[in-house]
Enzyme design. Structure first.
Site, mmCIF file in Angstrom:
data_model
loop_
_atom_site.group_PDB
_atom_site.id
_atom_site.type_symbol
_atom_site.label_atom_id
_atom_site.label_comp_id
_atom_site.label_asym_id
_atom_site.label_seq_id
_atom_site.Cartn_x
_atom_site.Cartn_y
_atom_site.Cartn_z
ATOM 1 N N GLU A 178 0.899 -1.068 0.092
ATOM 2 C CA GLU A 178 -0.187 -0.020 0.014
ATOM 3 C C GLU A 178 0.791 1.275 0.070
ATOM 4 O OE1 GLU A 178 -3.758 -1.941 2.171
ATOM 5 O OE2 GLU A 178 -2.762 -0.255 3.176
ATOM 6 N N GLU A 364 -5.338 -8.523 0.686
ATOM 7 C CA GLU A 364 -5.805 -8.333 2.044
ATOM 8 C C GLU A 364 -7.466 -8.311 1.608
ATOM 9 O OE1 GLU A 364 -4.469 -5.164 4.208
ATOM 10 O OE2 GLU A 364 -2.439 -5.611 4.091
#
Length: 457
Positions: A178, A364
């Protein structure tokens, strides 16, 4: 997609997916390891950030977290007993180089991850390693952190050491988790370490992180000939708040920084021209060859999916003149995030159509609720269980559409230190009593286990 509120979720079967589909859980070093001052580990930016009052909602830190540094065999047993065949984890850079760089790596840190990887393989878990999940050595931050181009070189050197040491046993490598959060949560919004609030710095951090990703790939491939390499992006499906042309244009602008600012350069298109023009003097310094480096071919794209965003035009509000608005009368997690399995279908359909990655992995996906331990010691987290079931139903549809999703990693195996939220938010399929470190499999974890074992019907 078909509304997952109206289908028979009990019909979900592991055999609906390919036999080589990866099923796993994800974790990250600072969120679970603890032992921040043991075996010559250096200080990270999160250690420093947590030590500053007011940064973490409950005043806590990852100093102990799940004590995974000592309890890792038990935690890997949990992953194995769930029936997973893959396990995603991250390396703590300060465990390898206390000061971020140096002539000699910390052997104690390398030995820990060597034992951890061996433990995965002994349990039939395929290791998926993330090299950077936000715990930058504080010593590098003191020299400018990711805003300093020298950190790119330090990351490549760190990557070289780790991939040489573990590459004989790890095939799947994720460079960064991220980068949007690294750049914007940490350097513009100030809610994550290192807690800065400067838009120009955030854009430079983003660029340097992406360059480090591109430079790390050939290093990994040199050290690990059979390596599969990618990055894990936090992406969101977007829709305008109304049918107006103004909200539609705002949504395009928001998409430009939230999604396209990462997807475009990684896929050889450079930064989105509309957003580059809009940020003006805040644009990052780009050296000759940088865009070609960022576009270095990868083997897969990792996508972290949690919730959609609704965007409205907001003249005068920030560089993009946009704002995110909340939908009314929708289901939400305890974090306030909208529950939208349909959004996952929309997002991955768009990614596959517009960028055509060879393989996609959901690296995720998960939810937080206010778990209660019953008198019998059970955690009946029915909302999380239904969240998981509905998203796997959406995943089944995604695969049926021909989108090349090859694996799913639930976030997370364990309740853990949830960054600025401290220990208030619980994402785990396994409940952790942080006072005693007792682990208890929740009802959601029991369902995931039964699904993976083929016992859900």
């Amino acid at each position: 997609m078909q509304n997952t509120n109206n289908i028979d979720l009990s019909s979900l079967q592991r055999r609906d997916f390919a036999s080589d589909f990866r099923w796993g859980c994800s974790t990250s070093s600072y969120q679970i390891e603890g032992a921040v001052d043991q075996d010559e580990r250096g200080e990270s930016i999160w250690d420093r950030f947590c030590a500053t009052p007011g940064h973490i909602r409950d005043g806590s830190s990852g100093a102990m977290a799940c004590d995974h540094y000592r309890r890792w065999p038990q935690d890997l047993d949990l992953a194995r007993n769930l029936g997973t065949n893959a396990y995603r984890f991250s390396i703590a850079w300060p465990r390898i180089f206390a000061n971020g760089r140096g002539r000699a790596a910390n052997q104690k840190g390398l030995d820990f991850y060597s034992r951890l990887v061996d433990g995965m393989l002994e349990r039939g878990l395929e290791p998926w390693v993330t090299l950077y999940h936000w715990d930058l050595p504080q010593a590098l931050q003191d020299q400018g952190g990711w805003a300093n181009r020298d950190t790119v070189d330090a990351f490549v050197d760190y990557t070289d050491v780790v991939s040489r040491h573990l590459g004989d046993r790890i095939k799947h490598w994720i460079t960064h988790n991220e980068p949007w959060c690294t750049a914007f949560h940490g350097h513009y919004e100030g809610v994550h370490a290192p807690g800065l609030k400067d838009f120009k710095t955030a854009l430079q951090v983003c660029h340097n992180v992406l360059v480090s990703h591109g430079l790390a790939i050939p290093v990994i491939r040199r050290n690990v000939p059979a390596a599969r390499v990618g990055a894990a992006l936090s992406l969101h499906p977007l829709k305008p708040a109304s049918d107006s042309a103004q909200d539609a244009a705002a949504t395009l602008r928001h998409d430009g920084l939230r999604n396209r600012w990462f997807l475009d350069p990684l896929h050889g298109r450079g930064y989105p021209a509309d957003i580059w023009q809009r940020v003006g003097d805040n644009a990052p310094q780009v050296q000759p060859g940088d865009l070609e480096v960022i576009a270095t071919a990868t083997d897969f794209l990792g996508v972290n999916y949690y919730f959609p965003e609704i965007v409205a035009d907001a003249p005068g509000q920030g560089v993009l003149a946009t704002r995110v608005v909340e939908a009314e009368n929708v289901e939400r997690t305890a974090f306030g995030w909208e529950v939208s399995p349909e959004g996952m279908v929309t997002l991955l359909s768009r990614v596959a159509r517009d960028y055509q990655p060879a393989e996609i992995y959901l690296t995720e996906n998960g939810s937080t609720y206010d778990d209660v331990v019953g008198a019998d010691g059970q955690i009946e987290d029915h909302q999380r269980r239904r969240y998981l079931m509905r998203h796997l139903a959406a995943l089944k549809e995604i695969v049926a559409l021909g989108i090349p999703v090859k694996g799913y990693f639930a976030w997370s195996l364990l309740d853990n230190f949830e960054w600025a939220e401290g220990y208030i938010r619980r994402f785990g399929l396994t409940h952790v009593d942080f006072a005693t470190q007792q682990r208890r499999l929740k009802a959601s974890g029991q369902w995931y286990r039964d699904f993976l074992r083929g016992e859900t019907a």
